[in-house]
Design a protein around this motif. Structure first.
Motif, PDB file in Angstrom:
ATOM      1  N   VAL A 224      48.623  48.740  46.312  1.00  0.00           N
ATOM      2  CA  VAL A 224      47.675  49.775  46.726  1.00  0.00           C
ATOM      3  C   VAL A 224      46.272  49.184  46.741  1.00  0.00           C
ATOM      4  N   PRO A 225      45.551  49.245  47.864  1.00  0.00           N
ATOM      5  CA  PRO A 225      44.173  48.728  47.894  1.00  0.00           C
ATOM      6  C   PRO A 225      43.262  49.581  47.019  1.00  0.00           C
ATOM      7  N   ILE A 226      42.352  48.919  46.327  1.00  0.00           N
ATOM      8  CA  ILE A 226      41.478  49.610  45.373  1.00  0.00           C
ATOM      9  C   ILE A 226      40.025  49.357  45.720  1.00  0.00           C
ATOM     10  N   ILE A 227      39.265  50.430  45.776  1.00  0.00           N
ATOM     11  CA  ILE A 227      37.808  50.361  45.897  1.00  0.00           C
ATOM     12  C   ILE A 227      37.251  50.796  44.556  1.00  0.00           C
ATOM     13  N   ALA A 228      36.498  49.925  43.910  1.00  0.00           N
ATOM     14  CA  ALA A 228      36.005  50.211  42.571  1.00  0.00           C
ATOM     15  C   ALA A 228      34.480  50.290  42.552  1.00  0.00           C
ATOM     16  N   ILE A 229      33.982  51.176  41.712  1.00  0.00           N
ATOM     17  CA  ILE A 229      32.551  51.254  41.415  1.00  0.00           C
ATOM     18  C   ILE A 229      32.413  51.064  39.918  1.00  0.00           C
ATOM     19  N   SER A 230      31.670  50.039  39.524  1.00  0.00           N
ATOM     20  CA  SER A 230      31.493  49.760  38.108  1.00  0.00           C
ATOM     21  C   SER A 230      30.089  49.209  37.883  1.00  0.00           C
ATOM     22  N   ASP A 231      29.830  48.700  36.681  1.00  0.00           N
ATOM     23  CA  ASP A 231      28.473  48.293  36.341  1.00  0.00           C
ATOM     24  C   ASP A 231      28.245  46.786  36.411  1.00  0.00           C
ATOM     25  N   THR A 232      29.307  46.002  36.549  1.00  0.00           N
ATOM     26  CA  THR A 232      29.146  44.553  36.576  1.00  0.00           C
ATOM     27  C   THR A 232      30.376  43.916  37.213  1.00  0.00           C
ATOM     28  N   THR A 233      30.211  42.731  37.755  1.00  0.00           N
ATOM     29  CA  THR A 233      31.342  42.005  38.306  1.00  0.00           C
ATOM     30  C   THR A 233      32.239  41.455  37.203  1.00  0.00           C
ATOM     31  N   LEU A 234      31.831  41.609  35.939  1.00  0.00           N
ATOM     32  CA  LEU A 234      32.679  41.255  34.805  1.00  0.00           C
ATOM     33  C   LEU A 234      33.485  42.458  34.323  1.00  0.00           C
ATOM     34  N   SER A 235      33.402  43.560  35.044  1.00  0.00           N
ATOM     35  CA  SER A 235      34.167  44.754  34.721  1.00  0.00           C
ATOM     36  C   SER A 235      35.667  44.447  34.767  1.00  0.00           C
ATOM     37  N   PRO A 236      36.468  45.089  33.919  1.00  0.00           N
ATOM     38  CA  PRO A 236      37.921  44.868  33.977  1.00  0.00           C
ATOM     39  C   PRO A 236      38.547  45.313  35.294  1.00  0.00           C
ATOM     40  N   LEU A 237      37.813  46.081  36.115  1.00  0.00           N
ATOM     41  CA  LEU A 237      38.326  46.475  37.420  1.00  0.00           C
ATOM     42  C   LEU A 237      38.258  45.341  38.442  1.00  0.00           C
ATOM     43  N   MET A 238      37.496  44.294  38.121  1.00  0.00           N
ATOM     44  CA  MET A 238      37.262  43.214  39.086  1.00  0.00           C
ATOM     45  C   MET A 238      38.576  42.573  39.544  1.00  0.00           C
ATOM     46  N   LYS A 239      39.509  42.374  38.626  1.00  0.00           N
ATOM     47  CA  LYS A 239      40.749  41.679  38.961  1.00  0.00           C
ATOM     48  C   LYS A 239      41.624  42.493  39.897  1.00  0.00           C
ATOM     49  N   SER A 240      41.561  43.812  39.752  1.00  0.00           N
ATOM     50  CA  SER A 240      42.451  44.674  40.528  1.00  0.00           C
ATOM     51  C   SER A 240      41.852  45.089  41.868  1.00  0.00           C
ATOM     52  N   ALA A 241      40.540  45.139  41.950  1.00  0.00           N
ATOM     53  CA  ALA A 241      39.882  45.735  43.113  1.00  0.00           C
ATOM     54  C   ALA A 241      39.869  44.803  44.326  1.00  0.00           C
ATOM     55  N   ARG A 242      40.148  45.381  45.479  1.00  0.00           N
ATOM     56  CA  ARG A 242      39.949  44.646  46.722  1.00  0.00           C
ATOM     57  C   ARG A 242      38.453  44.581  47.024  1.00  0.00           C
ATOM     58  N   ILE A 243      37.749  45.672  46.706  1.00  0.00           N
ATOM     59  CA  ILE A 243      36.294  45.722  46.857  1.00  0.00           C
ATOM     60  C   ILE A 243      35.716  46.297  45.572  1.00  0.00           C
ATOM     61  N   LEU A 244      34.766  45.588  44.990  1.00  0.00           N
ATOM     62  CA  LEU A 244      34.085  46.088  43.786  1.00  0.00           C
ATOM     63  C   LEU A 244      32.605  46.228  44.080  1.00  0.00           C
ATOM     64  N   PHE A 245      32.079  47.437  43.925  1.00  0.00           N
ATOM     65  CA  PHE A 245      30.650  47.683  44.015  1.00  0.00           C
ATOM     66  C   PHE A 245      30.083  47.667  42.599  1.00  0.00           C
ATOM     67  N   ALA A 246      29.283  46.661  42.304  1.00  0.00           N
ATOM     68  CA  ALA A 246      28.681  46.555  40.975  1.00  0.00           C
ATOM     69  C   ALA A 246      27.295  47.188  40.992  1.00  0.00           C
ATOM     70  N   VAL A 247      27.133  48.254  40.221  1.00  0.00           N
ATOM     71  CA  VAL A 247      25.858  48.958  40.118  1.00  0.00           C
ATOM     72  C   VAL A 247      25.350  48.736  38.700  1.00  0.00           C
ATOM     73  N   PRO A 248      24.497  47.725  38.472  1.00  0.00           N
ATOM     74  CA  PRO A 248      24.115  47.356  37.109  1.00  0.00           C
ATOM     75  C   PRO A 248      23.445  48.490  36.352  1.00  0.00           C
ATOM     76  N   GLU A 249      23.784  48.594  35.076  1.00  0.00           N
ATOM     77  CA  GLU A 249      23.108  49.498  34.153  1.00  0.00           C
ATOM     78  C   GLU A 249      22.313  48.622  33.197  1.00  0.00           C
ATOM     79  N   HIS A 250      21.009  48.738  33.257  1.00  0.00           N
ATOM     80  CA  HIS A 250      20.167  47.812  32.511  1.00  0.00           C
ATOM     81  C   HIS A 250      19.880  48.262  31.097  1.00  0.00           C
ATOM     82  N   GLU A 251      20.161  49.502  30.804  1.00  0.00           N
ATOM     83  CA  GLU A 251      19.897  50.001  29.459  1.00  0.00           C
ATOM     84  C   GLU A 251      21.057  50.887  29.044  1.00  0.00           C
ATOM     85  N   TYR A 252      21.791  50.440  28.004  1.00  0.00           N
ATOM     86  CA  TYR A 252      22.911  51.237  27.524  1.00  0.00           C
ATOM     87  C   TYR A 252      22.389  52.257  26.514  1.00  0.00           C
ATOM     88  N   THR A 253      21.766  53.289  27.022  1.00  0.00           N
ATOM     89  CA  THR A 253      21.162  54.302  26.176  1.00  0.00           C
ATOM     90  C   THR A 253      21.724  55.671  26.521  1.00  0.00           C
TER      91      THR A 253
END
Length: 291
Positions: A224-253
């Motif tokens: 199944v093709p996967i489109i992922a939205i996460s916070d970094t290309t080191l996200s655990p979704l990176m391995k599974s996703a055909r396309i990963l959109f990394a939207v960085p979060e600069h402050e974990y608050t």
């Protein structure tokens, strides 16, 4: 990596190596990797002591990390970040400071001050989104969604509002979609009905929801093709996703905002609407009241 192996000579090769070896790293090295990949401008200009303090990790760990990658010390690794900075767009912190100066914001802990602080951060984050997102990924993701028999959606915790927005718009566009809701404990079982002709859109941010990651991994194994939205290309979704959109979060608050991922999600839906309606000039997203 041993010191006998050749260390990466440019920033792109370094990041590629970090991705390749991330799962083999200790927890400390993984934390260092996340900081390096999400804060390249800070790494370029800050002394090692300040960088280490930002991560609450001893500076010697950064030196050992650099040596593990094949460098003689951290300064050699830092040089690659400095070369990148000479041609890179202004980072999040630079944008934030510029906006604060422009708006002449002072230290303000009032209710309105909280609003101003969030708005400044969101504007900087949204500007950064344009630098991070690939035009090719936007096109490919839109095509996958358009062609899919059914779009499956999963996002839990902070990510739930993003997938709810996706479900709403896809439904109003007449595109068949299924929200993998964790209530009832059936999300994993429903996900197993997905086929390669469908697509899974998975959204998760640090700290990553286990069920989202597990469903994505199982879906990828089923083709199944996967489109992922996460916070970094080191996200655990990176391995599974055909396309990963990394939207960085600069402050974990506590005040982390969803403005950037929500904007990305809506942009994808507008692109899908344009294709479904054969109208790239003025695509419309129907609403409940509009009908």
């Amino acid at each position: 990596m041993t010191t006998s192996e050749k260390a990466p000579e440019n920033y792109e090769d370094l990041i590629r190596l970090i991705h390749d070896r991330y799962d083999q790293m200790s927890k400390t090295y993984q934390r260092i990797s996340v900081y390096l990949t999400q804060n390249p401008n800070d790494v370029a200009i800050r002394p090692i002591s300040t960088i280490a303090a930002s991560c609450n990790i001893h500076a010697s760990s950064f030196v050992r990390f650099a040596q593990w990658l094949g460098y003689t010390g951290f300064k050699d690794l830092q040089t690659l970040f400095q070369k990148r900075l000479s041609t890179a767009a202004p980072g999040f912190d630079a944008r934030k400071r510029a906006l604060e100066d422009e708006l002449q914001l002072l230290e303000d802990h009032s209710e309105l001050g909280f609003l101003r602080d969030l708005v400044v951060r969101d504007i900087a984050s949204l500007q950064g989104l344009l630098d991070k997102i690939s035009a090719a990924d936007m096109v490919n993701a839109t095509e996958l969604i358009e062609r899919a028999d059914t779009v499956y959606l999963i996002g839990q915790l902070r990510s739930e509002p993003v997938v709810n927005l996706l479900r709403y718009i896809l439904t109003m566009l007449g595109k068949r979609c299924v929200l993998l809701d964790e209530s009832g404990g059936l999300a994993t079982h429903v996900a197993r009905t997905m086929r390669p002709t469908d697509v899974l859109m998975a959204v998760t941010f640090r700290f990553y929801a286990n069920e989202v990651v597990n469903i994505a991994e199982e879906a990828e194994q089923s083709g199944v093709p996967i489109i992922a939205i996460s916070d970094t290309t080191l996200s655990p979704l990176m391995k599974s996703a055909r396309i990963l959109f990394a939207v960085p979060e600069h402050e974990y608050t506590f005040s982390r905002s969803l403005a950037a991922p929500m904007c990305l999600a809506q942009a994808l839906m507008v692109a899908v609407a344009a294709r479904l309606q054969h109208n790239s000039v003025d695509p419309r997203i129907p609403t409940v009241t509009g009908q």
